[in-house]
Design a protein around this motif. Structure first.
Motif, mmCIF file in Angstrom:
data_model
loop_
_atom_site.group_PDB
_atom_site.id
_atom_site.type_symbol
_atom_site.label_atom_id
_atom_site.label_comp_id
_atom_site.label_asym_id
_atom_site.label_seq_id
_atom_site.Cartn_x
_atom_site.Cartn_y
_atom_site.Cartn_z
ATOM 1 N N SER A 1 39.391 38.191 41.736
ATOM 2 C CA SER A 1 40.573 37.482 42.222
ATOM 3 C C SER A 1 40.716 37.619 43.738
ATOM 4 O O SER A 1 41.078 36.659 44.420
ATOM 5 C CB SER A 1 41.833 37.984 41.507
ATOM 6 O OG SER A 1 42.027 39.351 41.750
ATOM 7 N N HIS B 1 44.368 34.780 37.099
ATOM 8 C CA HIS B 1 42.923 35.028 37.211
ATOM 9 C C HIS B 1 42.272 35.528 35.938
ATOM 10 O O HIS B 1 41.062 35.440 35.794
ATOM 11 C CB HIS B 1 42.652 35.995 38.361
ATOM 12 C CG HIS B 1 42.633 35.298 39.681
ATOM 13 N ND1 HIS B 1 41.517 34.676 40.165
ATOM 14 C CD2 HIS B 1 43.607 35.091 40.593
ATOM 15 C CE1 HIS B 1 41.788 34.122 41.340
ATOM 16 N NE2 HIS B 1 43.066 34.368 41.615
ATOM 17 N N ASN C 1 37.161 28.358 39.599
ATOM 18 C CA ASN C 1 36.645 29.124 40.725
ATOM 19 C C ASN C 1 35.517 28.333 41.398
ATOM 20 O O ASN C 1 35.016 27.360 40.852
ATOM 21 C CB ASN C 1 36.140 30.485 40.243
ATOM 22 C CG ASN C 1 37.301 31.419 39.984
ATOM 23 O OD1 ASN C 1 38.378 31.237 40.547
ATOM 24 N ND2 ASN C 1 37.115 32.389 39.119
ATOM 25 N N ASN D 1 32.619 45.518 37.740
ATOM 26 C CA ASN D 1 33.385 46.708 38.117
ATOM 27 C C ASN D 1 33.250 47.803 37.046
ATOM 28 O O ASN D 1 34.039 48.748 37.027
ATOM 29 C CB ASN D 1 34.858 46.356 38.358
ATOM 30 C CG ASN D 1 35.435 45.551 37.193
ATOM 31 O OD1 ASN D 1 34.904 45.601 36.071
ATOM 32 N ND2 ASN D 1 36.498 44.822 37.435
ATOM 33 N N LYS E 1 33.664 44.781 30.408
ATOM 34 C CA LYS E 1 32.406 44.166 30.862
ATOM 35 C C LYS E 1 31.227 44.478 29.937
ATOM 36 O O LYS E 1 30.161 43.891 30.073
ATOM 37 C CB LYS E 1 32.069 44.624 32.291
ATOM 38 C CG LYS E 1 33.123 44.289 33.315
ATOM 39 C CD LYS E 1 33.220 42.793 33.556
ATOM 40 C CE LYS E 1 34.336 42.462 34.512
ATOM 41 N NZ LYS E 1 34.525 41.042 34.708
ATOM 42 N N GLU F 1 36.415 37.219 29.618
ATOM 43 C CA GLU F 1 36.046 36.775 30.970
ATOM 44 C C GLU F 1 36.704 35.425 31.186
ATOM 45 O O GLU F 1 36.302 34.434 30.575
ATOM 46 C CB GLU F 1 34.516 36.669 31.077
ATOM 47 C CG GLU F 1 33.965 36.717 32.466
ATOM 48 C CD GLU F 1 34.132 38.065 33.152
ATOM 49 O OE1 GLU F 1 34.851 38.112 34.167
ATOM 50 O OE2 GLU F 1 33.567 39.062 32.668
ATOM 51 N N SER F 2 37.704 35.370 32.040
ATOM 52 C CA SER F 2 38.439 34.107 32.186
ATOM 53 C C SER F 2 37.574 33.033 32.810
ATOM 54 O O SER F 2 37.706 31.853 32.505
ATOM 55 C CB SER F 2 39.675 34.312 33.046
ATOM 56 O OG SER F 2 39.278 34.594 34.367
HETATM 57 O O1 GMT Z 1 36.686 40.889 36.127
HETATM 58 C C1 GMT Z 1 37.491 41.704 36.541
HETATM 59 O O2 GMT Z 1 37.768 42.738 35.947
HETATM 60 C C2 GMT Z 1 38.186 41.446 37.864
HETATM 61 C C3 GMT Z 1 39.129 40.295 37.727
HETATM 62 C C4 GMT Z 1 40.004 40.186 38.937
HETATM 63 O O3 GMT Z 1 41.144 39.894 38.746
HETATM 64 O O4 GMT Z 1 39.578 40.372 40.071
HETATM 65 O O5 GMT Z 1 38.378 39.090 37.535
HETATM 66 C C5 GMT Z 1 39.050 38.006 36.945
HETATM 67 O O6 GMT Z 1 39.204 37.001 37.943
HETATM 68 C C6 GMT Z 1 37.985 36.428 38.412
HETATM 69 C C7 GMT Z 1 38.312 35.427 39.515
HETATM 70 O O7 GMT Z 1 39.136 34.408 39.054
HETATM 71 C C8 GMT Z 1 37.234 35.763 37.234
HETATM 72 O O8 GMT Z 1 36.037 35.191 37.688
HETATM 73 C C9 GMT Z 1 36.932 36.841 36.178
HETATM 74 O O9 GMT Z 1 36.331 36.202 35.067
HETATM 75 C C10 GMT Z 1 38.236 37.501 35.737
HETATM 76 N N1 GMT Z 1 37.925 38.647 34.848
HETATM 77 C C11 GMT Z 1 38.280 38.674 33.557
HETATM 78 O O10 GMT Z 1 38.855 37.766 32.993
HETATM 79 C C12 GMT Z 1 37.875 39.908 32.811
#
Ligand code: GMT
Length: 374
Positions: free
Chosen positions: A14, A121, A174, A206, A211, A282-283
Motif C-alpha cells: 500500500s 488495499h 494497482n 513481508n 503469504k 491477496e487483494s
Molecule cells: O501484502 C501485505 O501484507 C501488505 C499489504 C499492504 O497493505 O501494504 O498489501 C496489500 O496491498 C497491496 C497494494 O494494494 C496489494 O498488492 C496486496 O495484495 C495487499 N495484500 C494483501 O491483500 C494480503
C-alpha cells in the motif's frame, strides 16, 4: 491540484502504491504533500512538486500506546490549512480514514471543506478490518469518505460482503512503472547465483503467515527433486525463522538465499525465471505484477484478486492455496525450456495493461469529479 497523500511509509504494497502514485501525479504537475510518520522508502530524491510532512508522535509516561491517529489528524489539519490542499487521499483504511474524518470535521468548524478519498488495499479489510475491535470505525470512516477505491473487484466484493457500506466503491487496479520495472542486463548477477545456469525462482513478501512462505519452500524442494534450481527470497518478517528451519530440514540451504529487504528488487527479477506467490489472501498481488513486468511468469494461489492479474495457462498458473502438488507440477511445466519463453512474453504483455500511465489518470479523474461536486 494540491493533493495530500497519507500512507504507511515503510515496505509494503500500500505504501509503494501510494508513493508511486504521488510521484506520477507530481510528474504530471500536481503538488503532492506526503503526510506520514517517516520518509516513504521510495521517496528518496528531490522534485519541485513533492513535499513531505512528518507526523510527530509524542510519547508521555501516561500513554501505554501513543495515539498516532490523533497526531495524524492534527497534522492533517495543519497541512490542509496552511498548504491550502484541495483533496486528501488516504491509503489503507486503518487508521488513516478515521484520522482524515476527524481532520475534516475540525476543518469544517473553520469553514474549510476538504474532500477525502480512501483507497482500500487488502488487509485493512480482509484481515484487520473485519476484526471486531476495528470494524465499526472502519465501516463508519469508509462511508464518511467522499470517494472510495479498491485495488481489485474481489476486494470491492469482500468489502460489500463484510461491512455495511453505503458508498460506491470504484475499482482502480494497482499499477507498475514500466520504466523502472523492466528486464535489465544483469548477467553477472545470474552467473554468481546460478553458476551452472540453473533456473532461478524468486519470492518477495513481508514473510507474514498470510503469504504462506513455507509453501514456497515446499514447492522449491519438490522442484529441486526434479531439476537443479536456485531460490532467492526477498523481504523479511515474522516467519523468517520457520522458513530457515524448513530449508535446513530439507537440506536445501545451499540453493536458497535470503536477500532481506532489498530495495532494487527489479535487479533480482531481471534474472528470475519464475515467481511464486502462494498467499492465503491477496487483494491484488503487486509483487507478482512487478515480476511480470520483468518478464517473469507467476505461480500463484487463486486467492482474492490474483485471478484478475495472473492468467491461468498464459502468464503462469493458479492453484488453490496450499495445493503444493499442483503448484509444483505447474512450476516444472513453466520451467521447461520449450515453454518458458512464451510464458515470459505473456507475463510482460499482461503487465503492460497495468502501466502507471494508464492507471494514474483514473485517480486524477476521480479527484476532479469530487472537486466538481463541491
Ligand atoms: O501484502 C501485505 O501484507 C501488505 C499489504 C499492504 O497493505 O501494504 O498489501 C496489500 O496491498 C497491496 C497494494 O494494494 C496489494 O498488492 C496486496 O495484495 C495487499 N495484500 C494483501 O491483500 C494480503
Amino acid at each position: 491540484m494540491k493533493i495530500g497523500i497519507v500512507c504507511y511509509p515503510t515496505f509494503g504494497g500500500s505504501g509503494v502504491v501510494a508513493t508511486e502514485l504521488g510521484k506520477a501525479l507530481a510528474k504530471a504537475g500536481h503538488k503532492i504533500h506526503f503526510i506520514t510518520y517517516s520518509q516513504p522508502t521510495r521517496l528518496d530524491f528531490f522534485n519541485e512538486n513533492l513535499y513531505y510532512h512528518e507526523v510527530d508522535i509524542r510519547s508521555y509516561p501516561l500513554f501505554q500506546y501513543p495515539p498516532y491517529e490523533l497526531a495524524l489528524a492534527s497534522k492533517l489539519v495543519d497541512v490542509v490549512k496552511y498548504e491550502k490542499l484541495d483533496i486528501l487521499h488516504v491509503h489503507y483504511a486503518i487508521p488513516h480514514a478515521s484520522s482524515a474524518y476527524m481532520a475534516k470535521q475540525i476543518l469544517k468548524t473553520e469553514g474549510i471543506d476538504i474532500p477525502v478519498v480512501t483507497t482500500l488495499h487488502g488487509t485493512d479489510i480482509t484481515l484487520v478490518g473485519k476484526d471486531a475491535s476495528y470494524a465499526p470505525v472502519v465501516t463508519f470512516s469508509i462511508n464518511a469518505s467522499d470517494g472510495v477505491t479498491a485495488v481489485s473487484e474481489d476486494l470491492k466484493k469482500d468489502t460489500y460482503e463484510h461491512f455495511k457500506i453505503t458508498q460506491d466503491i470504484e475499482v482502480i487496479p494497482n499499477f507498475i512503472d514500466l520504466e523502472r520495472f523492466k528486464k535489465q542486463k544483469k548477467e553477472h548477477f545470474k552467473m554468481a547465483i546460478c553458476p551452472n545456469d540453473e533456473p532461478l525462482v524468486v519470492h518477495t513478501s513481508n514473510f507474514r503467515k498470510v503469504k504462506r512462505v513455507d509453501d514456497v519452500i515446499r514447492i522449491f524442494n519438490n522442484i529441486r527433486k526434479e531439476i537443479p534450481a536456485k531460490l532467492l527470497l526477498v523481504g523479511d518478517g515474522p516467519e523468517r525463522n520457520n522458513i530457515e528451519a524448513l530449508c535446513r530440514q530439507f537440506h536445501i540451504c545451499d540453493d536458497v538465499r535470503f536477500l532481506g529487504k532489498l530495495e532494487a528488487v527489479e535487479e533480482v527479477l531481471s534474472v528470475a525465471d519464475l515467481f511464486i506467490m502462494p498467499s492465503e489472501k491477496e487483494s491484488f498481488g503487486l509483487a507478482a505484477l512487478e515480476a511480470m513486468a520483468c518478464e517473469v511468469p507467476v505461480i500463484s494461489s487463486n486467492a482474492g484478486g490474483l485471478p484478475e492479474l495472473n492468467i491461468n495457462g498464459e502468464t503462469g498458473y493458479m492453484s488453490k492455496p496450499g495445493d503444493i502438488e499442483d503448484m509444483t507440477k505447474n512450476a516444472l511445466h513453466i520451467l521447461d525450456k520449450n515453454n518458458l519463453p512464451t510464458f515470459k512474453k505473456n507475463a510482460l504483455a499482461r503487465a503492460k495493461l497495468f502501466n502507471i500511465t494508464e492507471i494514474m489518470p483514473l485517480y486524477e479523474n476521480m479527484y476532479q469529479k469530487i472537486l466538481d461536486k463541491k
